[in-house]
Design an enzyme around this catalytic site. Structure first.
Site, mmCIF file in Angstrom:
data_model
loop_
_atom_site.group_PDB
_atom_site.id
_atom_site.type_symbol
_atom_site.label_atom_id
_atom_site.label_comp_id
_atom_site.label_asym_id
_atom_site.label_seq_id
_atom_site.Cartn_x
_atom_site.Cartn_y
_atom_site.Cartn_z
ATOM 1 N N ARG A 27 7.135 4.135 -5.951
ATOM 2 C CA ARG A 27 6.458 4.633 -7.149
ATOM 3 C C ARG A 27 6.748 6.119 -7.336
ATOM 4 O O ARG A 27 6.721 6.887 -6.379
ATOM 5 C CB ARG A 27 4.945 4.417 -7.047
ATOM 6 C CG ARG A 27 4.554 2.955 -6.909
ATOM 7 C CD ARG A 27 3.056 2.770 -6.829
ATOM 8 N NE ARG A 27 2.722 1.381 -6.516
ATOM 9 C CZ ARG A 27 1.490 0.913 -6.334
ATOM 10 N NH1 ARG A 27 0.475 1.742 -6.435
ATOM 11 N NH2 ARG A 27 1.275 -0.353 -6.064
ATOM 12 N N ARG B 72 -0.312 9.366 -0.980
ATOM 13 C CA ARG B 72 0.389 9.154 -2.244
ATOM 14 C C ARG B 72 1.875 9.470 -2.079
ATOM 15 O O ARG B 72 2.353 10.536 -2.459
ATOM 16 C CB ARG B 72 -0.239 10.027 -3.338
ATOM 17 C CG ARG B 72 -0.019 9.503 -4.747
ATOM 18 C CD ARG B 72 -0.738 10.384 -5.766
ATOM 19 N NE ARG B 72 -2.169 10.355 -5.606
ATOM 20 C CZ ARG B 72 -2.966 9.428 -6.145
ATOM 21 N NH1 ARG B 72 -2.451 8.439 -6.848
ATOM 22 N NH2 ARG B 72 -4.282 9.482 -5.966
ATOM 23 N N GLU C 50 -9.338 4.892 -1.728
ATOM 24 C CA GLU C 50 -8.886 3.522 -1.981
ATOM 25 C C GLU C 50 -7.851 3.071 -0.947
ATOM 26 O O GLU C 50 -6.904 3.783 -0.646
ATOM 27 C CB GLU C 50 -8.274 3.415 -3.371
ATOM 28 C CG GLU C 50 -7.769 2.017 -3.710
ATOM 29 C CD GLU C 50 -6.853 1.988 -4.929
ATOM 30 O OE1 GLU C 50 -6.038 1.076 -5.017
ATOM 31 O OE2 GLU C 50 -6.957 2.906 -5.773
ATOM 32 N N SER D 196 -7.028 -2.877 -3.580
ATOM 33 C CA SER D 196 -7.506 -3.187 -4.922
ATOM 34 C C SER D 196 -7.320 -4.683 -5.131
ATOM 35 O O SER D 196 -6.200 -5.188 -5.048
ATOM 36 C CB SER D 196 -6.698 -2.390 -5.959
ATOM 37 O OG SER D 196 -7.266 -2.510 -7.238
ATOM 38 N N ARG E 78 -2.089 4.124 4.246
ATOM 39 C CA ARG E 78 -3.483 4.554 4.138
ATOM 40 C C ARG E 78 -4.312 4.023 5.315
ATOM 41 O O ARG E 78 -5.237 4.688 5.765
ATOM 42 C CB ARG E 78 -4.062 4.102 2.799
ATOM 43 C CG ARG E 78 -3.362 4.781 1.620
ATOM 44 C CD ARG E 78 -4.023 4.487 0.292
ATOM 45 N NE ARG E 78 -3.331 5.203 -0.780
ATOM 46 C CZ ARG E 78 -3.869 5.528 -1.949
ATOM 47 N NH1 ARG E 78 -5.134 5.208 -2.196
ATOM 48 N NH2 ARG E 78 -3.178 6.164 -2.874
#
Length: 432
Positions: free
Chosen positions: A272, A287, A359, A362, A401
């Protein structure tokens, strides 16, 4: 590609617009309705012209048959006049077809930009500040040590994370995992896949590149084109999540109801650009442009999708409970909902250095949104027609994460990091 049910949109425009307005962003369905009106008018005109063309052709055939070879000049003139009328009708049809095609393409282009409608049970809110916390788990595992280092600092001290050399290889927001860091990543992946397959998920290793049709089918295109890495020469995209790949496993297929549900899990690297996150989480594993993730994905019968969503959440939670990592579950409000989702639960893990939850998973129910874009249907025995399946996806979990949470929550006062009990058989050590 069906995208959105135009019939539903046409019959309930106010309700559709009202539900869209609950989301963040501005969406206007009036241009679609106007283009749809024009397209249906042309379709009706074309249908009438086609009927007239068929009628003329039939009359010409009848007159030629009744007159035979001895048709006099008057009959021949009449036949020629009918043929001229037929040619005129065909010319009008030829003029209408590209106009109708253009209108359909304009409608399709707009519909592709419209997100899924929020579920009736999704909390209404403007942004992430109005998400609803549902419950917390593992407060007793929150470390009391006030001197916990951020995961990137302890990782660099232990020699298992190296961001500087990764930048040399690629650019910022990449990481090189070394020694026990690489082993811990591998252990987490194996642990998660084992948990999922034991729960009935079928493991899959999909392609890590997807074509534009697959990206569009899952809802990544056109909205998130700027977020993705594209190989222009081949019209292939590095997948931002294995959801993209798994969703297209059955694209343009009709399943039998007996095959449902289908549960898959996959470990893939994800890529990403994070174009909209400059200045946020520039350090550490939160990130990155490239990260590993284990994904869960379900193709289910519409009647069971709500229950399947709840079990998907529980499956993701079970991993954090096994790792004894404290977390909370929130229900995203309408203003924070992802593009393809109608309802989403986020799981946020506790990061001591930040003093807040972040987070880590999800879990979303997309209902028939992706199935329509992918044309994935199923047929029930004894019933006419087909229905669209419902699709659900959930992180199970984001590996980087999870590693960050372990490096912080399991950090010891002597500068080492304890390995969670469930990972020790995979890693072969108790301390990093």
């Amino acid at each position: 590609m069906t995208v959105i049910d135009l019939k539903q949109l046409r019959e309930n425009p106010e309700q559709f617009q009202t539900r869209l307005n609950l989301r963040s962003g501005s969406y206007d369905i009036q241009p679609v309705l106007e283009l749809d009106r024009q397209q249906r008018e042309i379709e009706m005109e074309r249908s009438q012209l086609q009927a007239r063309s068929n009628e003329i052709g039939k009359l010409v055939g009848q007159k030629m048959k009744s007159a035979g070879k001895s048709a006099d000049a008057a009959v021949q003139a009449e036949i020629q006049a009918l043929r001229d009328q037929g040619n005129q009708v065909k010319a009008e049809l030829a003029n209408l077809e590209p106009r109708e095609k253009d209108l359909k393409e304009q409608i399709q282009a707009i519909l592709l930009t419209l997100p899924n409608l929020p579920s009736a049970t999704t909390p209404v809110g403007k942004d992430e500040d109005e998400n609803v916390e549902l419950h917390r788990w593992g407060d007793e595992y929150i470390p009391s040590n006030p001197d916990i280092l951020p995961h990137w600092e302890i990782g660099e001290k232990l020699g298992i994370l190296n961001f500087e050399r990764a930048t040399k290889i690629a650019q910022s927001r990449f990481v090189a995992l070394l020694g026990a860091g690489a082993a811990l990543e591998r252990a987490l992946i194996q642990f998660m896949l084992t948990q999922h397959t034991q729960a009935g998920f079928t493991e899959i290793i999909p392609p890590f590149l997807a074509n534009s049709q697959s990206m569009t089918a899952s809802g990544q295109l056109p909205k998130f084109a700027e977020e993705a890495f594209k190989c222009d020469r081949d019209d292939l995209w590095l997948i931002p999540t294995s959801e993209v790949a798994i969703n297209s496993l059955y694209r343009d297929e009709i399943l039998s109801a007996e095959e449902l549900p289908l549960h898959y899990c996959a470990h893939t690297p994800c890529f990403r650009r994070e174009a909209g996150s400059y200045g946020r989480d520039t350090r550490g594993l939160i990130r990155l442009h490239q990260f590993n993730k284990v994904e869960m994905f379900k193709f289910v019968h519409p009647d069971t999708s709500e229950q399947e969503h709840e079990t998907l959440l529980k499956q993701a939670e079970s991993l954090l409970q096994a790792l004894k990592l404290p977390y909370r579950v929130i229900s995203l409000c309408t203003g924070d909902l992802g593009f393809a989702a109608t309802k989403t639960y986020d799981i946020e893990v506790w990061l001591p250095s930040a003093g807040k939850y972040r987070e880590i998973s999800s879990c979303s129910n997309c209902m028939d949104f992706q199935a329509r874009r992918s044309n994935i249907r199923f047929k029930e025995a004894g019933k006419k027609g087909t229905q669209f399946v419902h699709t659900l996806n959930g992180s199970g979990l984001a590996i980087g994460r999870t590693m960050a949470a372990i490096l912080e929550n399991y950090q010891q006062s002597d500068g080492t990091v304890q390995v969670p009990d469930v990972l020790q058989p995979y890693l072969g050590r108790a301390v990093l």
